[in-house]
Design a protein around this motif. Structure first.
Motif: not given
Length: 298
Positions: A217-218, A235-239, A198-199, A179-181
């Motif tokens: 998680c994107l 199925s990736a979350d690109l919200t 990877l949020r 997260e945040g990288s």
């Protein structure tokens, strides 16, 4: 500068000349002095016949300020250079940049406490073949510009790691917490990010050709200008993800969540978008030639 002036702005900062756009100077930090100068509410003086607006400040650091305004990336500098950059940021009233610099400086000071290894340790390790950092805490490390190809980071804690311009081809990031990288302009061809968090990560300009991001998680990620040709995004979350100008030719987005995603100007030629909900997705200027849109909700 008046509202009818051209969008290109030429600046002379302490003798160093820069060329940028009106949007760059006004959009990221709308309450800054720079935004006020070029808002159209004030008259600014130009050198007669030259067209450059002179500002009596340090020109050496202004390129970092422009890069911040362009893509929101905090530069990787020495502490002494950070202090000088903060002084310039304070003059221009760039509160977001100041906050980002202070956060980056704090992370570097806490590096020995928050991670199990240092950058020097990593460099020593990658001299051997088939390096594995499975499950290791590397949070906050600066690993920019290193050759980390084929390294196995699976299940590691990689929060806020700087991977900018690193070579990570074929590296494994299965189930990592990144997260945040920052992967700005990194090489990530054929990497595996299955199930990764990877949020909020920055992947602008990264090469992710044929990368596997299934079930990742994107949310809130930035992929501006990234190369995602033939990437696996099932199925990736690109919200809320920003994919403006990204190349997704041939990418598989089956089952991906694209709520409020920005796909302006993206290349989606021959992409697999069957049954994907595109109703709340910004597709302005996107190329969809040959895309599989059977059953897609638009």
């Amino acid at each position: 500068m008046t509202p009818d002036s051209p969008s290109i702005v030429r600046l002379n900062i302490g003798g160093k000349k820069f060329c940028t756009t009106l949007d760059t100077l006004t959009q990221r930090e709308p309450d800054s002095m720079l935004a006020a100068m070029f808002s159209g509410r004030h008259t600014v003086c130009q050198d007669p016949g030259k067209g450059y607006i002179f500002v009596d400040r340090d020109g050496e650091h202004f390129r970092h300020i422009l890069n911040w305004l362009r893509d929101g990336v905090i530069p990787n500098l020495k502490d002494s250079d950070y202090a000088e950059l903060i002084r310039e940021a304070e003059y221009y009233q760039l509160l977001g940049l100041i906050e980002g610099i202070n956060t980056a400086s704090s992370k570097r000071k806490e590096e020995d406490e928050t991670s199990e290894l240092t950058r020097r340790d990593i460099i020593k390790c990658i001299q051997s073949e088939r390096v594995k950092f499975r499950g290791v805490n590397l949070s906050g490390l600066d690993l920019s510009k290193l050759d980390l190809s084929y390294v196995d980071f699976s299940h590691a804690s990689l929060k806020d790691v700087f991977f900018s311009r690193a070579n990570l081809q074929c590296a494994k990031f299965r189930d990592v917490d990144a997260e945040g990288s920052i992967f700005h302009n990194a090489t990530l061809r054929e990497c595996e990010f299955t199930g990764a968090n990877l949020r909020g990560a920055l992947l602008a300009g990264a090469n992710l050709q044929s990368a596997n991001l299934q079930d990742a998680c994107l949310i809130d990620c930035s992929f501006c200008g990234a190369d995602l040709r033939s990437a696996h995004l099932q199925s990736a979350d690109l919200t809320n993800a920003n994919l403006e100008g990204a190349n997704l030719e041939g990418a598989n987005l089956k089952g991906a969540k694209l709520t409020n995603a920005n796909l302006k100007g993206a290349n989606l030629q021959r992409a697999y978008l069957r049954h994907v909900n595109l109703r709340e997705t910004d597709l302005e200027g996107a190329r969809l030639d040959g895309a599989n849109l059977l059953g897609a909700i638009r």
